[in-house]
Design a protein around this motif. Sequence first.
Motif, PDB file in Angstrom:
ATOM      1  N   UNK A   1      52.332  24.443  43.486  1.00  0.00           N
ATOM      2  CA  UNK A   1      53.711  24.916  43.459  1.00  0.00           C
ATOM      3  C   UNK A   1      54.155  25.314  44.863  1.00  0.00           C
ATOM      4  N   UNK A   2      55.378  24.922  45.216  1.00  0.00           N
ATOM      5  CA  UNK A   2      55.968  25.302  46.491  1.00  0.00           C
ATOM      6  C   UNK A   2      57.136  26.233  46.210  1.00  0.00           C
ATOM      7  N   UNK A   3      57.125  27.396  46.838  1.00  0.00           N
ATOM      8  CA  UNK A   3      58.216  28.347  46.677  1.00  0.00           C
ATOM      9  C   UNK A   3      59.181  28.162  47.835  1.00  0.00           C
ATOM     10  N   UNK A   4      60.355  27.641  47.545  1.00  0.00           N
ATOM     11  CA  UNK A   4      61.358  27.422  48.576  1.00  0.00           C
ATOM     12  C   UNK A   4      61.638  25.947  48.787  1.00  0.00           C
ATOM     13  N   UNK A   5      62.904  25.559  48.603  1.00  0.00           N
ATOM     14  CA  UNK A   5      63.293  24.165  48.740  1.00  0.00           C
ATOM     15  C   UNK A   5      64.154  23.919  49.961  1.00  0.00           C
ATOM     16  N   UNK A   6      63.743  24.476  51.092  1.00  0.00           N
ATOM     17  CA  UNK A   6      64.403  24.184  52.354  1.00  0.00           C
ATOM     18  C   UNK A   6      63.744  22.990  53.024  1.00  0.00           C
ATOM     19  N   UNK A   7      63.888  22.887  54.341  1.00  0.00           N
ATOM     20  CA  UNK A   7      63.352  21.737  55.060  1.00  0.00           C
ATOM     21  C   UNK A   7      61.845  21.611  54.895  1.00  0.00           C
ATOM     22  N   UNK A   8      61.124  22.720  55.112  1.00  0.00           N
ATOM     23  CA  UNK A   8      59.666  22.670  55.053  1.00  0.00           C
ATOM     24  C   UNK A   8      59.177  22.383  53.638  1.00  0.00           C
ATOM     25  N   UNK A   9      59.736  23.096  52.658  1.00  0.00           N
ATOM     26  CA  UNK A   9      59.286  22.916  51.285  1.00  0.00           C
ATOM     27  C   UNK A   9      59.548  21.522  50.754  1.00  0.00           C
ATOM     28  N   UNK A  10      60.736  20.996  51.013  1.00  0.00           N
ATOM     29  CA  UNK A  10      61.065  19.659  50.520  1.00  0.00           C
ATOM     30  C   UNK A  10      60.256  18.585  51.232  1.00  0.00           C
ATOM     31  N   UNK A  11      60.087  18.724  52.558  1.00  0.00           N
ATOM     32  CA  UNK A  11      59.282  17.733  53.288  1.00  0.00           C
ATOM     33  C   UNK A  11      57.845  17.725  52.798  1.00  0.00           C
ATOM     34  N   UNK A  12      57.289  18.913  52.553  1.00  0.00           N
ATOM     35  CA  UNK A  12      55.928  18.991  52.021  1.00  0.00           C
ATOM     36  C   UNK A  12      55.861  18.360  50.638  1.00  0.00           C
ATOM     37  N   UNK A  13      56.829  18.686  49.798  1.00  0.00           N
ATOM     38  CA  UNK A  13      56.842  18.111  48.457  1.00  0.00           C
ATOM     39  C   UNK A  13      56.919  16.596  48.482  1.00  0.00           C
ATOM     40  N   UNK A  14      57.731  16.039  49.366  1.00  0.00           N
ATOM     41  CA  UNK A  14      57.856  14.588  49.499  1.00  0.00           C
ATOM     42  C   UNK A  14      56.529  13.976  49.953  1.00  0.00           C
ATOM     43  N   UNK A  15      55.902  14.588  50.959  1.00  0.00           N
ATOM     44  CA  UNK A  15      54.632  14.072  51.451  1.00  0.00           C
ATOM     45  C   UNK A  15      53.547  14.094  50.396  1.00  0.00           C
ATOM     46  N   UNK A  16      53.513  15.137  49.585  1.00  0.00           N
ATOM     47  CA  UNK A  16      52.502  15.225  48.528  1.00  0.00           C
ATOM     48  C   UNK A  16      52.786  14.228  47.408  1.00  0.00           C
ATOM     49  N   UNK A  17      54.049  14.067  47.045  1.00  0.00           N
ATOM     50  CA  UNK A  17      54.377  13.094  46.001  1.00  0.00           C
ATOM     51  C   UNK A  17      54.029  11.669  46.452  1.00  0.00           C
ATOM     52  N   UNK A  18      54.185  11.390  47.738  1.00  0.00           N
ATOM     53  CA  UNK A  18      53.817  10.064  48.248  1.00  0.00           C
ATOM     54  C   UNK A  18      52.326   9.804  48.112  1.00  0.00           C
ATOM     55  N   UNK A  19      51.543  10.877  47.991  1.00  0.00           N
ATOM     56  CA  UNK A  19      50.094  10.740  47.768  1.00  0.00           C
ATOM     57  C   UNK A  19      49.716  10.914  46.302  1.00  0.00           C
ATOM     58  N   UNK A  20      50.716  10.978  45.455  1.00  0.00           N
ATOM     59  CA  UNK A  20      50.450  11.056  44.030  1.00  0.00           C
ATOM     60  C   UNK A  20      50.122  12.443  43.518  1.00  0.00           C
ATOM     61  N   UNK A  21      50.362  13.474  44.320  1.00  0.00           N
ATOM     62  CA  UNK A  21      50.055  14.843  43.906  1.00  0.00           C
ATOM     63  C   UNK A  21      51.227  15.408  43.101  1.00  0.00           C
ATOM     64  N   UNK A  22      50.981  15.936  41.903  1.00  0.00           N
ATOM     65  CA  UNK A  22      52.072  16.559  41.141  1.00  0.00           C
ATOM     66  C   UNK A  22      52.562  17.828  41.848  1.00  0.00           C
ATOM     67  N   UNK A  23      53.870  17.967  41.994  1.00  0.00           N
ATOM     68  CA  UNK A  23      54.442  19.087  42.755  1.00  0.00           C
ATOM     69  C   UNK A  23      55.636  19.665  42.022  1.00  0.00           C
ATOM     70  N   UNK A  24      55.681  20.984  41.957  1.00  0.00           N
ATOM     71  CA  UNK A  24      56.857  21.715  41.490  1.00  0.00           C
ATOM     72  C   UNK A  24      57.383  22.561  42.643  1.00  0.00           C
ATOM     73  N   UNK A  25      58.682  22.464  42.902  1.00  0.00           N
ATOM     74  CA  UNK A  25      59.335  23.310  43.905  1.00  0.00           C
ATOM     75  C   UNK A  25      60.292  24.246  43.183  1.00  0.00           C
ATOM     76  N   UNK A  26      60.157  25.527  43.456  1.00  0.00           N
ATOM     77  CA  UNK A  26      61.083  26.522  42.915  1.00  0.00           C
ATOM     78  C   UNK A  26      62.012  26.978  44.038  1.00  0.00           C
ATOM     79  N   UNK A  27      63.302  26.805  43.830  1.00  0.00           N
ATOM     80  CA  UNK A  27      64.313  27.138  44.835  1.00  0.00           C
ATOM     81  C   UNK A  27      65.335  28.100  44.237  1.00  0.00           C
TER      82      UNK A  27
END
Length: 342
Positions: A1-27
């Motif tokens: 889980x990533x807390x915060x959907x700003x630049x860092x949180x969204x970029x991290x979430x995108x990078x993890x999804x590209x590797x097939x990692x399930x990700x939840x972002x709470x904003x």
Amino acid sequence: MIIGGGLAGLALGIGLRQRGVPVTIQEAGDYPRHRVCGEFISGNGQAVLEQLGLLGYFQKAGAIHARTAKFVCGMRRSPVRKLDVPALCLSRYKMDALLATAFRDLGGDLRTACRAPSDARAEGVVAATGRRLQSADHGARWFGLKAHVPNTCQIPLEADLEMHLSRDGYIGVTRIDAAQINVCGLFPARSDNRRPDSKTEWLRGEPGSLLNERLSTAVFESESFCSVAGIQLKPQRASAKAECCIGDALTMTPPVTGNGMSMAFESAELAISPLADFSGGQLTWSEARGQIAAKCDAAFSRRLAWARILQWMMVSSISQGALGSFLLGSDWLWSWMFARTR
């Protein structure tokens, strides 16, 4: 889980999804939105966007390049200097929304208007919550303001990026997409009550200054106005934190460096591989968090130390006198500080 959907949180979430990692972002907020931000990426952040396949999204959204910069103090000004690598300029109103769309298109779970859980130290939780609020930084309270000037107002900028210094703080003026101008300032609170009643007047600069001369008749877009208080500018080390932090949640570089947005993307990129290995069972949470902290400290510690020196120079009395004029004109100082805050 990533807390915060700003630049860092969204970029991290995108990078993890590209590797097939399930990700939840709470904003806590929603998109699109305006944020207090210089709205340009100067430094290695553009390389991260390219690695993540996001650079094309920015270009399609209308991002433009800033190729020149200058510093101004009152009516004194530095030469217009060419940036070694052009900065990428796009409003946060568009930027956050396009990153959110890219994350969702990759199958990410983005929950907006959602408050963070109470325990950000839990296993598998990454804090990307943005600037950490504080009551004071060595006795000074800092706050930021931002607003856009629409393309219907002609502002005669001499450089694509301008930094205007005064005893009341500093204000960055940047050309962004759609021929708009972003005006973003950082100000220390003062006890002498010299502030104008209107916050937008703070962004126009001191009477008699070059900035005030340029913006005296400018009309700010009311819906773009935003502010943030309690900004923490003291450098932080990732290894000293109990949570796994990236972006401004980890540490905030002084805005005068123009490197904050780049650091958000860079810190996200540094966290992708350790978190993917944790998700795949190759690392424990403690090991993954330790690797991220070590990478961030190695990448940012020296940069933050130089940024703190530059921040002091910009807001101290030396920038207002003859020495300030010399420093504004020093090509050596420009090259030295620019290289060390990137």
